[in-house]
Design a protein around this motif. Sequence first.
Motif, mmCIF file in Angstrom:
data_model
loop_
_atom_site.group_PDB
_atom_site.id
_atom_site.type_symbol
_atom_site.label_atom_id
_atom_site.label_comp_id
_atom_site.label_asym_id
_atom_site.label_seq_id
_atom_site.Cartn_x
_atom_site.Cartn_y
_atom_site.Cartn_z
ATOM 1 N N ILE A 23 0.855 -1.184 0.000
ATOM 2 C CA ILE A 23 0.000 0.000 0.000
ATOM 3 C C ILE A 23 0.894 1.239 0.000
ATOM 4 C CG2 ILE A 23 -1.878 1.232 1.155
ATOM 5 C CD1 ILE A 23 -2.742 -1.376 2.408
ATOM 6 N N GLY A 24 1.282 1.662 -1.198
ATOM 7 C CA GLY A 24 2.098 2.858 -1.343
ATOM 8 C C GLY A 24 1.232 4.109 -1.424
ATOM 9 N N PRO A 25 1.857 5.272 -1.635
ATOM 10 C CA PRO A 25 1.103 6.538 -1.670
ATOM 11 C C PRO A 25 -0.013 6.552 -2.710
ATOM 12 C CG PRO A 25 3.461 6.958 -1.499
ATOM 13 C CD PRO A 25 3.311 5.499 -1.739
ATOM 14 N N ALA A 26 0.268 6.076 -3.906
ATOM 15 C CA ALA A 26 -0.739 6.126 -4.972
ATOM 16 C C ALA A 26 -1.930 5.244 -4.645
ATOM 17 C CB ALA A 26 -0.111 5.713 -6.307
ATOM 18 N N ARG A 27 -1.665 3.986 -4.241
ATOM 19 C CA ARG A 27 -2.763 3.095 -3.885
ATOM 20 C C ARG A 27 -3.524 3.615 -2.675
ATOM 21 N NH1 ARG A 27 -4.763 -2.120 -4.216
ATOM 22 N NH2 ARG A 27 -3.345 -2.602 -5.937
ATOM 23 N N SER A 28 -2.796 4.123 -1.700
ATOM 24 C CA SER A 28 -3.440 4.627 -0.489
ATOM 25 C C SER A 28 -4.397 5.770 -0.814
ATOM 26 C CB SER A 28 -2.380 5.089 0.515
ATOM 27 O OG SER A 28 -2.979 5.555 1.705
ATOM 28 N N LEU A 29 -3.947 6.729 -1.638
ATOM 29 C CA LEU A 29 -4.799 7.859 -1.996
ATOM 30 C C LEU A 29 -6.012 7.396 -2.796
ATOM 31 C CD1 LEU A 29 -5.245 10.911 -1.999
ATOM 32 C CD2 LEU A 29 -3.828 11.047 -4.070
ATOM 33 N N ARG A 30 -5.794 6.473 -3.716
ATOM 34 C CA ARG A 30 -6.900 5.986 -4.543
ATOM 35 C C ARG A 30 -7.933 5.246 -3.692
ATOM 36 N NH1 ARG A 30 -4.053 3.193 -7.633
ATOM 37 N NH2 ARG A 30 -4.425 1.078 -6.841
ATOM 38 N N GLU A 31 -7.447 4.397 -2.785
ATOM 39 C CA GLU A 31 -8.375 3.634 -1.962
ATOM 40 C C GLU A 31 -9.085 4.515 -0.942
ATOM 41 O OE1 GLU A 31 -9.339 0.617 -2.423
ATOM 42 O OE2 GLU A 31 -7.983 0.330 -4.127
ATOM 43 N N TRP A 32 -8.394 5.536 -0.457
ATOM 44 C CA TRP A 32 -9.069 6.471 0.454
ATOM 45 C C TRP A 32 -10.191 7.190 -0.270
ATOM 46 C CZ3 TRP A 32 -9.530 11.883 0.209
ATOM 47 C CH2 TRP A 32 -10.144 12.473 1.317
ATOM 48 N N TRP A 33 -9.998 7.588 -1.482
ATOM 49 C CA TRP A 33 -11.031 8.272 -2.252
ATOM 50 C C TRP A 33 -12.231 7.337 -2.471
ATOM 51 C CZ3 TRP A 33 -12.777 12.778 -3.040
ATOM 52 C CH2 TRP A 33 -13.558 13.097 -4.147
ATOM 53 N N ARG A 34 -11.948 6.065 -2.694
ATOM 54 C CA ARG A 34 -13.031 5.095 -2.842
ATOM 55 C C ARG A 34 -13.767 4.921 -1.512
ATOM 56 N NH1 ARG A 34 -10.961 -0.198 -6.042
ATOM 57 N NH2 ARG A 34 -13.189 -0.623 -5.920
ATOM 58 N N TRP A 35 -13.018 4.897 -0.415
ATOM 59 C CA TRP A 35 -13.656 4.787 0.901
ATOM 60 C C TRP A 35 -14.560 5.985 1.148
ATOM 61 C CZ3 TRP A 35 -13.711 8.118 4.994
ATOM 62 C CH2 TRP A 35 -14.254 7.632 6.199
ATOM 63 N N LEU A 36 -14.070 7.173 0.824
ATOM 64 C CA LEU A 36 -14.829 8.393 1.082
ATOM 65 C C LEU A 36 -16.161 8.376 0.336
ATOM 66 C CD1 LEU A 36 -14.506 11.101 2.630
ATOM 67 C CD2 LEU A 36 -13.683 12.095 0.487
ATOM 68 N N ARG A 37 -16.155 7.806 -0.856
ATOM 69 C CA ARG A 37 -17.380 7.753 -1.668
ATOM 70 C C ARG A 37 -18.159 6.463 -1.451
ATOM 71 N NH1 ARG A 37 -15.556 8.432 -7.614
ATOM 72 N NH2 ARG A 37 -13.878 7.058 -6.851
ATOM 73 N N ASP A 38 -17.682 5.616 -0.510
ATOM 74 C CA ASP A 38 -18.334 4.347 -0.185
ATOM 75 C C ASP A 38 -18.453 3.445 -1.405
ATOM 76 O OD1 ASP A 38 -19.424 2.494 1.535
ATOM 77 O OD2 ASP A 38 -21.469 3.281 1.367
ATOM 78 N N ARG A 39 -17.382 3.399 -2.193
ATOM 79 C CA ARG A 39 -17.351 2.523 -3.365
ATOM 80 C C ARG A 39 -16.879 1.127 -2.964
ATOM 81 N NH1 ARG A 39 -17.281 5.234 -8.334
ATOM 82 N NH2 ARG A 39 -18.783 6.954 -8.153
ATOM 83 N N PRO A 40 -17.605 0.077 -3.322
ATOM 84 C CA PRO A 40 -17.203 -1.288 -2.955
ATOM 85 C C PRO A 40 -15.852 -1.660 -3.551
ATOM 86 C CG PRO A 40 -19.476 -1.227 -3.728
ATOM 87 C CD PRO A 40 -18.881 0.110 -4.054
ATOM 88 N N ILE A 41 -15.125 -2.488 -2.841
ATOM 89 C CA ILE A 41 -13.857 -3.012 -3.345
ATOM 90 C C ILE A 41 -14.129 -4.291 -4.109
ATOM 91 C CG2 ILE A 41 -11.588 -3.914 -2.714
ATOM 92 C CD1 ILE A 41 -11.623 -2.195 -0.274
#
Length: 516
Positions: free
Chosen positions: A498-516
């Motif tokens: 979980i590097g910076p790019a993945r972390s930022l992308r996944e946080w944005w998905r979390w914020l919008r409640d997008r399923p993984i």
Amino acid sequence: MLDETRVYDDLGRQPGPQDLPPDLEASDWWSDEMVREAGLPVTDVPFVSVGGGIGSFVTVDYLRIAGVPPEDIRVLSNLDRPWRTYEYLTRVSQIPRAERIRSDSASRPDNVWGFPSYALTEAIRTRSARPLWQVLREPDFADFYTPRLGMVLTGMEREAARIRYWDMLDTGQVRTVRRRWGGGYFTVLAVNEPGGPSRMVAYRSWFVHLAVGYAGLKFLPELRQFRDTSDFHRVVNAYEDHEHVYTALRQRTGRVLIRGSGIVASRVSERLISERKRHGLQTEIVHLFRTYVEGAHGPHPWSRRAGGDGFAYQGFNYPKSVWGGQLKARARRSEGRDRARIYAEIGGTNTAYRRHWQRQLREGKNGGWYRSLAGTMGDLQQGPDGRLRAYVDSDSSRVELCADYVIDCTGLDGDITSHRVINDLLRHANAGRNPIGRLDVSRAFEVRGAASGDGRIYASGAATLGGYFPGVDTFLGLQIAAQEIQEDLARMGFGNRIGPARSLREWWRWLRDRPI
């Protein structure tokens, strides 16, 4: 009468009814052929988490964020929700959903990034700056901000749905974890069949994670003896359902003996005092402390903890530097006796200083219906009049106390051998103990000595207290352990870093409640 067995069921610690075949029970290593001959069906999955509580939940959350598909993960548990045990314990210890728990604003088990914090989230939802203003003024000019239990549980439910947690959950009672010839492990789950006996299933995996929590309720010897020979109605543990005590006190005057000095003891006293005031009761409260704290104390002047009225005061379970400061660094590089010494310095029972509760205590003392004393309970008996007689040894004297109810707030059972799965691991998987007697784990939370080929066993939570990272049995502690485990697994090729790019992308998905 309270059913103690049911209490242990609620904690998720009762052993399953079925035993292993004798040859499997006696063997430290299992082969595929042995399992097949025993008639156990085998399920192959790379990663298994045993426990199914919040420790399992946050670890699985990290793995899903790291790109591990749900098909490669199984959570084995008798809990239908990760927060079930936690909600039960908070409820019976007088913290319902509307009340605030003892946790930091940024310690979010549903949000590995910790932003937005609980305080910011509450401010946005209520359209009020009060939570943020409290954070800015804590702790000198306001109590520490802590989230409401309902907000915490709702957040975990949202995140569980987002990561497809229930697709990874297999329910039952975990019987054992054994090393496999050729590498990896077998984890045996006893599955209860509707209307019939349980059946056992073996999960064959490369990695196992243990997050089993506490073994059960803790009763000191004299209380255990009384409960074994009398009833469970008047001598209760604060971590079991004891609502009948408050109901009875509304109907007639009574005296309650509280035993303990932690956060649960303070919550129980607050409930009793609030009930007294709300319903115009004449309840008397006697508070027994094993060690009575009268003021600031600590090993040296620059490491002191506030105290008074018998309690040691601290905002959270441990000093904040345990999670990311000098104490964390010091514990991480310590070994043996040095590490045990660190835990002795920063440990000890404590509770949060809450202004409203302090006003209640002062009111009770001034009114003469709340009093406290220091000592140890030497015996507990039932008197001729039916009331309880507690004999307390204080200094060189013995004091007799009469009470209608005893509420024991001395905690949960931390003996790792009391938990069947961990005890089995100690006996059959070469696992060891750390300097304070809990499960010995590495800095990456791998159980030392239990490797099986390329397979690894990890553990987090209360069972690992005494390791390189203090504060393991907290929301943030569980997340830090999960991060260490995920990074170690990523180094072995299981999941992505979980590097910076993945972390930022996944946080944005979390914020919008997008399923993984």
